[in-house]
Structure formats: structure tokens, C-alpha cells
Design a protein around this motif. Structure first.
Motif, PDB file in Angstrom:
ATOM      1  N   ASP A 147       0.928  -1.306   0.143  1.00  0.00           N
ATOM      2  CA  ASP A 147      -0.020  -0.016   0.078  1.00  0.00           C
ATOM      3  C   ASP A 147       0.977   1.225  -0.024  1.00  0.00           C
ATOM      4  OD1 ASP A 147      -2.580  -1.183   2.056  1.00  0.00           O
ATOM      5  OD2 ASP A 147      -2.415  -1.506  -0.103  1.00  0.00           O
ATOM      6  N   TYR A 148       2.047   1.413   0.643  1.00  0.00           N
ATOM      7  CA  TYR A 148       2.848   2.426   0.856  1.00  0.00           C
ATOM      8  C   TYR A 148       3.385   2.838  -0.755  1.00  0.00           C
ATOM      9  CZ  TYR A 148       2.668   2.579   5.713  1.00  0.00           C
ATOM     10  OH  TYR A 148       2.211   2.919   7.092  1.00  0.00           O
ATOM     11  N   ILE A 149       3.642   1.647  -1.411  1.00  0.00           N
ATOM     12  CA  ILE A 149       4.400   1.803  -2.656  1.00  0.00           C
ATOM     13  C   ILE A 149       3.141   2.464  -3.436  1.00  0.00           C
ATOM     14  CG2 ILE A 149       5.143   0.793  -4.679  1.00  0.00           C
ATOM     15  CD1 ILE A 149       6.468  -1.310  -2.958  1.00  0.00           C
ATOM     16  N   LEU A 150       1.998   1.917  -3.285  1.00  0.00           N
ATOM     17  CA  LEU A 150       0.918   2.300  -4.191  1.00  0.00           C
ATOM     18  C   LEU A 150       0.594   3.696  -4.019  1.00  0.00           C
ATOM     19  CD1 LEU A 150      -1.269   1.250  -5.959  1.00  0.00           C
ATOM     20  CD2 LEU A 150      -2.944   0.540  -4.077  1.00  0.00           C
ATOM     21  N   VAL A 151       0.806   4.479  -2.966  1.00  0.00           N
ATOM     22  CA  VAL A 151       0.570   5.813  -2.717  1.00  0.00           C
ATOM     23  C   VAL A 151       1.786   6.678  -3.138  1.00  0.00           C
ATOM     24  CG1 VAL A 151      -1.441   5.316  -1.118  1.00  0.00           C
ATOM     25  CG2 VAL A 151       1.022   5.727  -0.320  1.00  0.00           C
ATOM     26  N   ILE A 152       2.853   6.155  -3.598  1.00  0.00           N
ATOM     27  CA  ILE A 152       3.722   7.075  -3.793  1.00  0.00           C
ATOM     28  C   ILE A 152       3.541   8.276  -4.926  1.00  0.00           C
ATOM     29  CG2 ILE A 152       5.991   7.273  -4.949  1.00  0.00           C
ATOM     30  CD1 ILE A 152       6.959   4.599  -3.509  1.00  0.00           C
TER      31      ILE A 152
ATOM     32  N   LEU B  54      -7.851   2.747  -1.212  1.00  0.00           N
ATOM     33  CA  LEU B  54      -6.713   3.560  -1.248  1.00  0.00           C
ATOM     34  C   LEU B  54      -6.664   4.290  -2.956  1.00  0.00           C
ATOM     35  CD1 LEU B  54      -3.578   2.089   0.439  1.00  0.00           C
ATOM     36  CD2 LEU B  54      -4.903   4.211   0.811  1.00  0.00           C
ATOM     37  N   LEU B  55      -6.910   3.145  -3.676  1.00  0.00           N
ATOM     38  CA  LEU B  55      -7.430   3.707  -5.037  1.00  0.00           C
ATOM     39  C   LEU B  55      -8.399   4.737  -5.137  1.00  0.00           C
ATOM     40  CD1 LEU B  55      -6.578   0.093  -7.078  1.00  0.00           C
ATOM     41  CD2 LEU B  55      -5.249   2.202  -7.168  1.00  0.00           C
ATOM     42  N   SER B  56      -9.258   4.306  -4.328  1.00  0.00           N
ATOM     43  CA  SER B  56     -10.684   5.161  -4.671  1.00  0.00           C
ATOM     44  C   SER B  56     -10.118   6.743  -4.024  1.00  0.00           C
ATOM     45  CB  SER B  56     -11.802   4.696  -3.744  1.00  0.00           C
ATOM     46  OG  SER B  56     -12.128   3.252  -4.167  1.00  0.00           O
ATOM     47  N   MET B  57      -9.281   6.375  -2.917  1.00  0.00           N
ATOM     48  CA  MET B  57      -8.887   7.839  -2.060  1.00  0.00           C
ATOM     49  C   MET B  57      -8.181   8.351  -3.186  1.00  0.00           C
ATOM     50  SD  MET B  57      -5.860   9.180  -0.676  1.00  0.00           S
ATOM     51  CE  MET B  57      -4.945   8.002   0.100  1.00  0.00           C
ATOM     52  N   MET B  58      -6.937   7.623  -3.974  1.00  0.00           N
ATOM     53  CA  MET B  58      -6.159   8.392  -4.878  1.00  0.00           C
ATOM     54  C   MET B  58      -7.028   8.976  -6.023  1.00  0.00           C
ATOM     55  SD  MET B  58      -3.093   5.607  -5.333  1.00  0.00           S
ATOM     56  CE  MET B  58      -2.690   6.225  -6.957  1.00  0.00           C
TER      57      MET B  58
END
Lengths: 1161, 234
Positions: free
Chosen positions: A511-516, A1021-1025
Motif C-alpha cells: 500500500d505504501y508503494i501504491l500511494v507514492i 486507497l485507489l478510490s482515495m487516490m
């Protein structure tokens, strides 16, 4: 997330963190000054004589006399400084805010940047906290008790610490619930005390539960019920293989324990109080028992007989057992014990509820017992059970108290709790038997005693400790029962938590990599906003310097402005993020969330984390602001006044290099997923494994950043492109020249860059989010195969299976399922090839299967399911890849002849061949899996159609086909009401006799949404992004555009002065910005799609790891889904925001006083 | 060619009202170089702005060739700015991102001229002001004097009868300033263009054909001596 905790916890923490930040920044500022000052003092202190000598020397030589500064003067100087800095601070701040308000766009730019980065970083940090909490809750869902509290010692020793008074033992619950660690407690008559640690100690299995022996009742068929429970043996250590029973004390009927128990009830209701349970003499049955007996809620069980352990013996005491034991003798070979069992009977129980037997979780308390209120036990019965060690306290830990920072912290907390309850430290005086001397063992770990009953209030902890060290003995003179007890805490959670640890670690990394990207974006927006807003002041600063403004005051003003705005933005972003993290965690698909009740998290950041957020947002803004301000202040004055910014050439080479690496990674991942391209095989261009891995992991980011940097150059040439395409049209021809000159300005290409960055993230998030949702659906289709998949314990004909299911359908009486639309099964026979004699496991798919089985394009050769069905019906066959190998990789269309032999058993039980038949089939291609069955299972089989089957086995066998696994099509599983119906039907079938498992599409889908591939809020997280990037693109378009345009005011006035009409001015601005916008949008979406494709490999790797962990069987290809609606929506909104800000600003520019504007700001 | 009658303009309202122009009357003939002088804040720029169509007067009338305006708002006098008046500012006010040639040609295209013709005219105008070798340079690459000459080229390229110059040499050194004045005189004499110039510099003003003094909101005097309040004969 409660509003109350927002005010009571979050805001105070924020205030403290902010003040600390203020102090921290102030300290950094003072640091340099203090260091100098300290240095000076040190020098003076160490060399006073030198100073004197200097004085002497200088006065003697008549040279410069050092002015002696009096203390008074020093103080005055200090006070002056104090006045200007601190006393004037409020005034300075209010001036800063006023000047910011006057140039609102500038302030808005700083606000947008800090708000966005604060929102994103806080969400990420709070998400980690919430994830821990959510994970605990989710995985501990099945556990009703968190700990089993026993007496520390076995019964029958010479040692104190036990009581046989059940009232006293139960009263200890009050002391426990007073502790903040526990939220509920109850006495339970059930499994005997456990005094070893870990499942792996052999003697863990020795303590035995209470077992049901028999039951009688008038309305149900109790005689037919078997109380054996061999599944218990299979699903844990071999402790006990019979149905167990527990008698619950009053604590279970209310509070947390009641809530936990009530969750699994499918019929009836959990008693709402102890009095209620007692009045009804309540019993709650597990579903399999209830259905075996045909019992229903409100029926009576006239008598229930259960057994308890009267004595436990090892095998070498076997003779003794036979002598002593009056009751039943039972032995457990696995643990090497012989038990003497006695029994009790309770009467006249009312069934108040039936619960669904869930998974086999922690075996410590065994599984799925019958539950009865302990009020039906007589006092003598209770006494006996206490004496025989069959009573423990069941505890519920306050799970909100569990530290959520890491699972290690949680397990430490639990083991500290255990140590606290069991032990106390003290100095123990012992006597050496050899010498009769006494010696002291310092700080020994001693059993801790608690006082219960009468006198317990007056006995202090110190006295109790002395009891442990053996210094005192205590007795109670009061009337009334009293006991000193020592307990053993058997924790039931730690094992689960330790497993979670690894799992959670992987998820967090992922998840951390995802939000970079989104974090990087927020910093870009922050930097951009700062630069834009400060650049505007550059001229102002230089001019003010000319007229005598000191650098200090100017710098201070600018910095205070940044700090003040930054604080407000940080606070708002922080609060918003904290409040909405819970929603992110509840996501089960892209922009789809479960109901609020399902998850209860309180993701409040610690003071340290709050400070870090402040540092990264306000701190960075402040630091950048200061650096830029100092740069302006140190510039030459004329340089500052110049209207055209002499810009440093951007590092074009670096941009292109980054882009190139990113493109390479994209190409590589595409080639690999495509199985090769042109001259490169399926391993791609890069063959070195490590280099390949690094490129694939970093590739998406390089592509994103490099692509944005390079493509923004193209975006900025939007007007030129427009000229080239439409320069001939009357709308543009008169302003052509003005358009072609634009785009070379840096602020315009920066705008294009921001649009590219934000829109590409929007696209990436939407694409991967939708793909994830799709993958979940397809995975469920592959696993479950159809709406309902049932496995019976015997082979049934189609009609028999139909009847059984129809029974349940009628029982649940749900409008959405009234009949079975279609059903099918997959048959199995053995065949062999005629020529080569290769044995083949052959599966049969019956005609009409496509109405029931949910096929996936990936599973079949070709793309069309209908044509596959046709092919199979007309003598086609498919093969799994192992089967293909054994058939020497047949070519599509080639035929083989299958032979089927039928056998009968002769009088000796030996199979004799009775006949054989043949059929010729042609190869249709490879199948990956059959719906409802795993890829592993189907790899080595071939699949034929019904026609071929009948040819091989004959019609009579085919017509009497039986199978234990049947699949059903009942309703449209994509609709919510159908899903509910499927769940209820599945639950009912599961509880029926003769059904081994009943898996409905809806429940399986829910599980996959939670577990499969992307876990627990990663879709969130994807929704948030998606949402954040969309907001960022709309707001940055609006804010930065307004800023850029207001800088253009003068140019627009000049144009009007030299003859441009208002219409021409509007068109000029409009076309310039619109062209940049459109080009940037198109490029942004394209870049997003490319990055999504590039990310696929990354998602795939992690998805694979998760599937390994959770044992999914059919890895679904991540074929990207293109979410047109969301992309069009966001781009449309950006477009409208830009048009809105354009019209607004241009109108303002046109209306303003030309003369004034031309004269200067 | 240019005739201003009873022009009045005030700013603010109520007690704060300041009457800047209290009835201006002036005439400029074809080919005349007229300088407008006066104390600071007396309204010279305001008068120029109204004549140039950047501001509207409260009352009065202006006639420039075929144009009739004065109290019309700036949006209604676009044609005046296109075909009547050419502007030259103290700050030059060129479009920063366009080259000299583009600056001039663009202003012509905005008036409706075709691209080809505009470029030809721009070329001619730039040659006229002596910048034939610098046409592709952007303003940042030109000196102050050169930038002002681009502005002049821009102003004359559209065959406008009147040039309004607001402190045209204010940002220039002495030599460049004189060159600009030479250019003005040349344009007046040889091209029949009229120039109305606001300036503080008496040296510059003395090179004009005629001087106007703006004092207390009205114009007065036609020669420099009177303009400075020096009595005849002293």
C-alpha cells in the motif's frame, strides 16, 4: 470515527504538535545564533586573562579602546529586539493575513498545496493505524472469548490459590472488568484448566471439556441425533471428538460477550439478560444438531445428560482406573490418558436460539458447543464441577486497548497482561534443607494472589504481595466466604496476531508503494503553489528594498504569511483525513464500500505522527518559503525588477532519461504479459532477473514522472497545435500571432505539468480500481462456478438434488428465488486413447451447462463461450496443459479416439471388463479451468460434451447419472436482492443433514472482495487516490489558472490599448488556455493508461503473493478495465472549472480600469 | 485634426471628489508636435488617457478626424485605438513574449489586416524607425531606446493620424531620448503624423512646435515662457 474523540483527542494532539513545531522551527532559527553565542561565552570563560591582557595592551599602546558595554545597555538592546520580534508578532501576523487576503489567488495557491499534502500524508499514516485495528477486528471476529482464566494450580495439591466456591470464583469477574484491559467476563463450566503454554506441548490436549451424552424431548427426534463430532479431531489437536457443552454464567448474557455470541445466531434470539436466560432455562443449539434433531426455537428439551471428568489417569495407572471408576471409562490414545467420566442431567430446557457453525478457529475452547445457562445447575453440581476443575472465567479483552502500532506491540501487551495477572516480584526467603540456613532469592517471580469475597476490600496489594513471598498468612474473620486465588491466563488471541504480522507487513509495503504517486503529486502541488505565489512578490520585494525596506522585515512578512496560511490548510487537511480514513478502509471495490457497522476503527494518530505531518507540510512550506525569500532578497535589485524572469534551463536530458527508462519498463511488462513480441521471447528484453525486477518495480514511477515532464512540453505547445490545425478559421486568424507566441512561458508549461500529473493519477486509479473489482468478480466466478455450489455426502441424481434444494428454497420463502432456473454437474470417467493407450481422466460437461456455469474467456480456448458449447456438443474436447503434454501436444482440430471400458465386480470382488465403446473427438484447444474447479484440478483432465459421453457409456448409464456435487443457477447474482437471497439459502442448506458444504456466490464474492488479490481497503486507497487526484486537478486548474491569468492583466490591457477588442482578448485567452488544457488532458489520460498497464506487473506480483497466502486456486489475469465514465466525468469537471475560472478572470481583467492597470499594479 | 472641447473629469464621490479636468479645450493640427506640461498630479496622463480612449470623461467632446467620442466607455472606442490613436508609454508596454516584428504585426492583425499585409507594413515601419536588423529580437533582448522605437513602429504602422506619448523618454538615457525626439520630428514633418506628448522635461518640451500648460484643470498658454508662468517681456 466519533465526533467526540475528534474533539477530545485529535484536536488537543494537533495543538500540541503545532506548538511543538513552532518551537522546533524557532529553535532551528535560533540554533545558529545560540551556537555563536555559546561559543563566545566559552571563549570568554576560558581565556579571561587574555581579555584583560588585551585591554591592557591596547590601552598601553593607546590603540582602539574596546567600548565597555554596560549591563543596562545590553538589556536595552535585548528588550528592543524582543519588542520587534515578539511583541510585534500579532501585528505582523494580522498584516500578513490581510495582505494575503488582498491577493487571494496567491494565498489560495499556498493553501491548496499544503492542504493537499496534509490530506494525503495524514490519510496514509492514519490508514496504517486503521488497517491494524481493522485487521484485528476482522480476524478476531470468530472468537467469542479472548482468554480463558484458570486457577494457577491443579486441584488436589497442598497448595493454596483455588476455591471450590463458584460464587467466589464468579465474583472475581467484577474485579477483572474493573480493569481497563477487560470489557466483559463470565464464569463458564466447560473445559478443564490448562496450565501449559502453546499448542505444541503434548499435554495441551489433556484437559477435557464437558460432553453431551444424550438428550430427550417430545417435539424433536432426539434419539436419532449422534453426539459424535469427529470433525473436532480433524481440525485441531486431538483433544476430544464428541459434541461439547458449556454452561454460561450471568456475564455472558449481556455486554460484549452477548454481542459476540449473538452475531452467529441464525434463528431465535440471544437472551437479553441473565434473568431472561434463567427464567427460560435457555439453551442455544449449534445448527447441525438442531437440523439433525429437527428441533426448532421455543421447543423444549426435557432432559439433557452430560459427562464430566471425574479422574484422569496415565496408561500405566490403567488398573487403578478399573478399580476406582464408577462411571464410564474412556481413553485418548493420542495424549496417552484414560479418563473416568461421570454424568449429570439437567431438565426442562427451552431452545431460544440456533447458531451457525462457523470456521474451526482456535481449538483451545473446542468447537461449536451446546450452550446452556448455568442457572439450571444445582449447587451440588456446581461444586462438583468446580472441584473437578471444569470451571473457568471467559474474558473479553477491550480490543480498542490493543496497541495497533504493530502486532509485536500487541503481543507484548498481551504477555505483559498475562504476567501481571499471574505473577508478582518479590524477595523470597528459603531454607536450604542441607544446612538449615535461610537465604534470600532476590526479585523472584512469585505467584500473585487475589482476594475474593468477604474482607477482600480491606486486604491491600502490599499484604497480598507478602502472602506471595511467604511472609504473612491471611485469614478473614468476617462472616461470609473468602478465598485467596492465583490465576493462569490462557490467551486466545496471540496466535492469530502472530500470523497476521507477516501478512500485515506485506500489505503495508504494497500500500505504501501504491500511494507514492499521490504523495509525490501533493508535494509538486505544494512546491508549485509556493513558487507561483512568491514569484509574484519578487518585484514587490525588490522595489521595497529600493525605497529602504529592511530585508528582515520583508522576509519576515512573507514567511509569516506562508506559515499562517499553511497552518490553517494543514489543520483542515488533517481533520478531514482523520475523519475519512475509516471510509477508505471500508472499501471493498473501487468506490464501493461496506456499511458503516461492519468495521469499527478509531484511527487517531499519535502526537509524534501529527508532528511529522506538520513538519512535512507546514515545515516544508515554511522552509521553501524562507529559502526562496532569501534568494529574492539576495538578488540584485535590477534583476528583481526585471519583468521577464531569466529562467534556468530545465534539465531536459534528465527528463528524457527518466521517460526512456519508464518506457522501457512499460514495453518490458507488456511483452512479458503478451508472451513475447517480434524478436523477443516471453522473458522480455531484459534477461537478467534482478535488473528485470528492479526495472519492473520502479518502471511505473519513472514512466509517470518522466512522461509528465516530457509530455508537458507538448502540452504547452497546445496553442501552436491549434494554430496549425485551425489557423485558417475566422475565429483564430486575427489572433494567430498572439497565440503562437504563448506557451514559451514557464508558468504555462508548469500548468500543463500539473494537469498531466493529476489526470494521469486519476486515470491510473480508476483503471486499476475497476480492474480489481472485475478480478474479484471473475475470481468468484471461477471458484464458485455458479450461483450455488453444493457438495452432498452421497451421490444424488439430478432429481434428488433438485428436491433437496427446492425444500430449502421453499423454507426460506424469498421472493428473489422461487425456483431453480437451471442446474448442472460435472461428471468424471476414465478413458484411454485407442492408439497409444494413454489413460485420461475425463470430465463431462452436460448440455445446457452454459446456462448455469459462469465461464470466463480466460478459461477457454478462443473467446466465445457459446461456440465452445457447440464444439463440445459436436464431439470436441479441450485439455488442460498437463493433459496436453500427455497427448503429445495435439494440433487444433486433430482427432483422437477414446475408449471407455465398463467393469463389474465378480463374486470375488475383482472387477471384470464387461464391454467397451469408442468415440472420436477433435481437439478444440486448451482450457485453463472449469468454473467451480481449481486450475490445479483441471490441468490434467480433458473435457468432453454430453454427446460424446453418451456414446461412451450408453444412454442408460447416462440417464442414471449421480454426483455429489451440483451447481445451480437461481437468480441474477449481480443484483443486491438476489445476493441476500443466495446468502440465506446457502446458510440454510449448510445447516442441513447430508450437506457437506454449500457455497453461494454472494458470500464467496464478499470474501474475495475482502481477501482476494487486493486486501482490505487497498481498493479504498485507489478510490482515495482517484478522489484526491480529481480534486487536485480541478482545484489546481482553477487556482493556478487564476493566478497565471491575473499576472496577465497588464498584457491584456496593453493589447486593448493597441487595438484589441474585448472579444479578441477573450478569444486570445480562451483559445490559448483551452488548447493547452485539451492537449494536456488527452496526454494525461494516455499517460495514465500507460502507467496503469505498467503497474499491472506490480499488482500481479503482490496479488500472487496474497493468493499464495490465502490459497486461491485460479489466478486471474489482470486484464485492464477501462472506466470510461469516471474518466469522462473528471475531465469534464476539470474542463468546466477551467472555463469557469477563465471567464471569471478575463471578465475581471476586461472590466478593470485600463488606465490604472497600464500604470502599474 | 484633433479637437477637444470642454472636457471634464473627476474621481471619487461625495466629500472625496476631486475634479481633475475642469473644462479642457485644445486643438492639434496635422503634422504638429505638441507637448503637454504641468505640475505633478495635475491630470496630464488623465487627459491623454481620455483622448486615447482608455478612460471616459464625465462631460465634453473630442473629435479626431472622423471619430467623435469623449464620454464613451473604453469598450466602445476600440476603433479609436485601432485607427485613430497610436500609443507610446513610458514603460514601452510591448508584449514580452513576441518579437519586435510580431509585436508590430500583431497590432495590425488585431485591427483586421491580413497576415501578409501586416507583416509587410510591420517590416516597413521597423525599417523606418531604424530597427531593420533587430526585427526578430524579443523585448528583453533590446535596449530601452530600441524597445521604445518598436513601440513607435507599432504606433505608426497603422497609419494613425495621432500619436499619444506619455513620458516617452522617462526610462531612457539622454541620448536615446533625443533620438526618439528626432524620430518624432521626422514623423511629423515627413509623414504628416501629429504627436501629442506629455513630458516633465523642459528640454524635450522645447523641441516641440507648441507647448500647452495644464494647470488647475484647464489648459493655458502656448509657449514655454507662459507655460512656466514667466511674464512676457521679462
Amino acid at each position: 470515527m466519533e465526533i467526540q474523540s475528534l474533539f477530545s483527542e485529535v484536536i488537543p494532539t494537533m495543538i500540541f504538535a503545532w506548538v511543538f513545531l513552532l518551537v522546533f522551527l524557532g529553535f532551528m532559527n535560533l540554533n545558529a545564533k545560540i551556537r555563536k553565542w555559546l561559543l563566545k561565552i566559552a571563549k570568554n570563560a576560558s581565556e579571561p586573562s587574555l581579555a584583560v591582557a588585551n585591554d591592557f595592551g591596547s590601552s598601553a599602546a593607546g590603540g582602539n579602546r574596546k567600548e565597555k558595554v554596560s549591563v543596562g545597555q545590553k538589556f536595552e538592546k535585548f528588550y528592543l529586539g524582543f519588542k520587534t520580534t515578539w511583541l510585534a508578532a500579532p501585528n505582523n501576523i494580522s498584516m500578513a493575513i490581510k495582505s494575503a487576503w488582498r491577493a487571494r489567488e496567491r494565498g489560495l495557491a499556498i493553501f491548496a498545496g499544503v492542504f493537499l499534502s496534509s490530506l494525503v500524508i495524514t490519510t496514509v499514516l492514519a490508514y496504517a493505524v486503521g488497517l491494524n485495528q481493522g485487521f484485528f477486528q476482522f480476524s478476531l471476529e470468530g472468537e467469542v472469548f479472548d482468554a480463558k482464566l484458570d486457577f494457577q494450580k491443579d486441584p488436589g495439591g497442598s497448595w493454596d490459590g483455588r476455591t471450590n466456591d463458584s460464587v467466589l470464583w464468579e465474583s472475581f469477574c467484577d474485579d477483572l472488568t474493573d480493569m481497563e484491559e477487560f470489557s466483559d467476563c463470565a464464569i463458564v463450566y466447560g473445559r478443564q484448566g490448562i496450565r501449559i503454554s502453546g499448542f505444541f506441548d503434548d499435554s495441551f490436549a489433556v484437559p477435557q471439556p464437558l460432553n453431551v451424552v444424550s438428550a430427550t424431548g417430545t417435539s424433536a427426534d432426539w434419539g436419532n441425533v449422534s453426539w459424535d463430532y469427529p470433525e473436532a479431531f480433524e481440525n485441531g489437536p486431538p483433544i476430544n471428538d464428541g459434541r461439547t457443552i458449556r454452561f454460561y454464567g450471568s456475564g455472558v448474557w449481556d455486554g460484549e460477550l452477548a454481542d459476540r455470541h449473538a452475531k452467529s445466531l441464525i434463528f431465535g434470539e440471544w437472551p437479553n439478560s441473565a434473568a431472561d436466560a434463567e427464567a427460560n432455562r435457555s439453551v442455544i443449539l449449534p445448527s447441525k444438531i438442531a437440523s439433525a434433531a429437527g428441533a426448532e426455537v421455543n421447543e423444549t428439551i426435557s432432559s439433557l445428560t452430560f459427562s464430566y471428568i471425574n479422574g484422569t489417569y496415565t496408561f500405566d495407572q490403567a488398573e487403578k482406573v478399573f478399580e476406582e471408576c464408577q462411571g464410564t471409562i474412556d481413553s485418548n490414545l493420542e495424549v496417552g490418558r484414560i479418563y473416568c467420566l461421570e454424568s449429570f442431567t439437567v431438565t426442562n430446557l427451552t431452545i431460544v436460539g440456533i447458531y451457525e457453525e462457523g470456521d474451526f478457529a482456535n481449538p483451545t475452547l473446542l468447537f461449536h458447543p451446546v450452550m446452556v445457562t448455568d442457572s439450571v445447575l444445582s449447587d451440588e453440581q456446581k461444586l462438583t464441577l468446580m472441584q473437578k476443575d471444569h470451571a473457568y472465567l471467559g474474558l473479553a479483552v477491550d480490543r480498542n486497548q490493543l496497541p495497533t502500532t504493530s502486532t509485536r506491540d500487541a503481543t507484548n501487551w498481551l504477555s505483559n497482561l498475562k504476567g501481571d495477572l499471574e505473577n508478582v516480584n518479590g524477595d523470597l526467603t528459603l531454607i536450604d534443607p542441607a544446612t538449615n540456613e535461610s537465604f534470600v532469592v532476590k526479585d523472584a517471580t512469585l505467584p500473585r494472589f487475589f482476594a475474593v469475597g468477604a474482607c477482600s476490600d480491606v486486604i491491600s496489594d502490599e499484604v497480598l504481595r507478602d502472602v506471595s513471598t511467604g511472609e504473612v498468612e491471611v485469614s478473614c474473620g468476617d462472616e461470609g466466604a473468602f478465598a485467596l486465588i492465583a490465576v493462569e491466563y490462557n490467551d486466545l488471541i496471540t496466535g492469530t496476531i502472530t500470523f497476521l504480522n507477516i501478512f500485515l507487513g506485506i500489505i503495508q509495503v504494497f500500500d505504501y508503494i501504491l500511494v507514492i504517486p499521490i504523495v509525490a503529486l501533493s508535494f509538486v502541488v505544494l512546491a508549485y503553489g509556493l513558487v507561483l505565489s512568491l514569484e509574484q512578490r519578487r518585484r514587490e520585494v525588490s522595489i521595497q528594498r529600493v525605497i529602504g525596506g529592511t530585508e528582515q522585515t520583508l522576509g519576515r512578512m512573507m514567511v509569516i504569511e506562508v506559515f499562517a496560511i499553511g497552518t490553517i490548510a494543514w489543520a483542515l487537511g488533517f481533520i478531514l483525513a482523520t475523519a475519512s480514513v475509516e471510509i477508505v478502509l471500508r472499501a471493498v471495490g473501487f468506490l464501493r464500500f461496506t456499511d458503516a457497522g461492519d468495521l469499527d476503527v478509531n484511527p487517531i494518530l499519535s502526537g509524534g505522527s501529527t508532528f511529522v505531518v506538520g513538519l512535512l507540510t507546514i515545515g516544508v512550506a515554511y522552509w521553501r518559503g524562507r529559502v526562496t525569500t532569501q534568494k529574492f532578497l539576495s538578488m540584485e535589485i535590477d534583476e528583481g525588477v526585471r519583468k521577464v524572469n531569466k529562467e534556468r534551463e530545465p534539465y531536459y536530458l534528465l527528463h528524457w532519461l527518466t521517460f526512456a527508462v519508464g518506457s522501457l519498463a512499460l514495453l518490458e511488462s507488456w511483452i512479458q504479459s503478451n508472451g513475447g513480441f517480434w524478436i523477443w521471447g516471453s522473458s522480455g528484453i531484459i534477461t537478467n532477473f534482478i535488473v528485470n525486477a528492479v526495472v519492473l518495480l520502479l518502471g511505473p514511477f519513472f514512466l509517470w514522472i518522466g512522461g509528465a515532464l516530457v509530455l508537458s512540453q507538448i502540452g504547452a505547445t497546445g496553442p501552436q497545435i491549434l494554430n496549425r490545425l485551425f489557423g485558417w478559421s475566422p475565429a483564430i486568424s486575427d489572433i494567430r500571432r498572439g497565440l503562437s507566441g504563448s506557451g514559451s512561458s514557464q508558468s504555462v508549461s508548469r500548468l500543463s505539468l500539473i494537469l498531466l500529473l493529476t489526470l494521469s493519477i486519476v486515470t491510473l486509479a480508476a483503471v486499476q480500481g475497476h480492474t480489481g473489482t472485475l478480478v474479484d468478480e471473475r475470481t468468484t466466478n471461477a471458484q464458485n462456478g455458479a450461483d450455488l455450489k453444493i457438495q452432498f455426502d452421497t451421490a444424488l441424481t439430478e432429481q434428488e438434488a433438485r428436491n433437496r434444494v427446492m425444500q430449502s428454497i421453499e423454507l426460506i420463502n424469498d421472493n428473489d428465488i422461487s425456483d431453480i432456473s437451471s442446474m448442472t454437474s460435472v461428471g468424471t470417467i476414465f478413458t484411454e486413447t485407442k492408439d497409444t493407450g494413454v489413460p485420461l481422466l475425463t470430465w463431462v460437461i452436460f448440455d445446457g451447462h452454459e446456462d448455469t456455469l459462469i465461464w470466463d474467456k480466460q478459461a477457454i480456448p478462443g473467446d466465445n463461450i457459446a461456440s465452445l458449447a457447440d464444439t463440445l456438443s459436436s464431439s470436441g474436447y479441450t485439455a488442460g496443459n498437463l493433459a496436453e503434454d500427455s497427448l503429445d501436444n495435439p494440433i487444433s482440430g486433430s482427432s483422437i479416439t477414446l475408449i471407455y471400458r465398463s467393469y463389474e465386480l465378480n463374486e470375488f470382488g475383482i472387477p471384470i471388463e464387461t464391454g467397451s465403446s469408442e468415440a472420436t473427438v477433435s481437439f478444440a484447444g486448451r482450457h485453463q479451468w472449469v468454473p467451480g474447479y481449481s486450475a490445479a484440478e483441471t490441468n490434467s483432465v480433458i473435457v468432453i460434451g454430453e454427446g460424446t459421453y453418451r456414446q461412451l457409456v450408453g444412454d442408460s448409464t447416462a440417464n442414471s447419472y449421480r454426483s455429489s456435487t451440483w451447481m445451480f443457477e437461481l437468480c441474477d447474482q449481480t443484483k443486491a436482492s438476489c445476493k441476500d437471497a443466495l446468502e440465506t439459502l446457502g446458510a440454510d442448506l449448510k445447516s442441513r443433514q447430508g450437506v457437506v458444504s454449500a457455497s453461494d456466490w454472494s458470500t464467496a464474492h464478499e470474501q474475495n472482495e475482502r481477501n482476494g488479490g487486493l486486501i482490505f481497503g487497498t481498493p479504498g486507497l485507489l478510490s482515495m487516490m482517484f478522489v484526491v487526484a480529481a480534486l487536485a486537478s480541478i482545484s489546481s486548474a482553477f487556482v493556478f489558472l487564476s493566478l497565471v491569468l491575473s499576472q496577465r492583466k497588464r498584457e491584456l490591457a496593453i493589447l486593448q490599448a493597441i487595438g484589441a477588442s474585448p472579444n479578441q482578448v477573450v478569444r486570445l485567452v480562451l483559445f490559448e488556455i483551452m488548447s493547452i488544457l485539451l492537449v494536456s488532458m488527452i496526454l494525461g489520460v494516455t499517460l495514465g493508461l500507460a502507467v496503469a498497464q505498467s503497474f499491472n506487473g506490480f499488482f500481479g506480483v503482490f496479488g500472487f503473493i496474497f493468493q499464495l497466502f490465502l490459497g486461491q486456486s485460479a489466478p486471474i489475469d489482470r486484464d485492464l478495465a477501462w472506466p470510461w465514465f469516471e474518466i469522462v466525468l473528471v475531465n469534464g469537471l476539470v474542463f468546466m472549472a477551467v472555463v469557469g475560472s477563465l471567464l471569471f478572470t478575463t471578465r475581471r481583467a476586461l472590466d478593470s480600469d485600463l488606465a490604472t492597470v497600464l500604470k502599474g499594479e | 485634426m484633433l479637437s477637444v472641447e470642454e472636457l471634464r473629469k473627476g474621481f471619487g464621490s461625495g466629500r472625496r471628489r476631486l475634479e481633475v479636468l475642469k473644462g479642457i479645450n485644445l486643438k492639434v493640427e496635422k503634422g504638429e508636435l505638441v507637448s503637454l506640461m504641468g505640475p505633478s498630479g495635475c491630470g496630464k496622463s488623465t487627459l491623454l488617457n481620455i483622448i486615447g480612449g482608455l478612460l471616459e470623461a464625465d462631460s465634453g467632446n473630442i473629435t479626431l478626424e472622423n471619430f467623435d467620442y469623449g464620454t464613451k466607455s473604453p469598450n466602445k472606442v476600440v476603433d479609436v485605438r485601432r485607427n485613430g490613436v497610436g500609443w507610446i508609454f513610458q514603460d514601452f508596454h510591448l508584449v514580452e513574449r513576441l518579437s519586435a516584428l510580431d509585436n508590430v504585426a500583431f497590432s495590425l492583425e488585431l485591427s483586421g489586416m491580413s497576415a501578409k499585409e501586416a507583416e509587410d507594413r510591420a517590416w516597413t515601419a521597423l525599417e523606418r524607425v531604424g530597427l531593420g536588423d533587430r526585427m526578430e529580437f524579443i523585448p528583453d533582448q533590446l535596449s530601452g531606446g530600441q524597445q521604445q522605437r518598436v513601440a513607435v513602429a507599432r504606433a505608426i504602422s497603422g497609419s494613425r493620424p495621432l500619436i499619444l506619448a506619455d513620458e516617452p523618454t522617462g526610462n531612457l538615457d539622454v541620448k536615446s531620448g533625443e533620438e526618439i525626439l528626432d524620430l518624432f520630428q521626422d514623423l511629423c514633418k515627413n509623414d504628416g503624423i501629429s504627436v501629442l506628448m506629455v513630458t516633465h522635461d523642459p528640454v524635450l518640451a522645447s523641441r516641440a512646435d507648441r507647448m500647452l500648460l495644464l494647470k488647475d484643470g484647464v489648459t493655458a498658454a502656448s509657449d514655454i515662457r507662459s507655460a512656466w508662468g514667466i511674464e512676457e517681456g521679462v
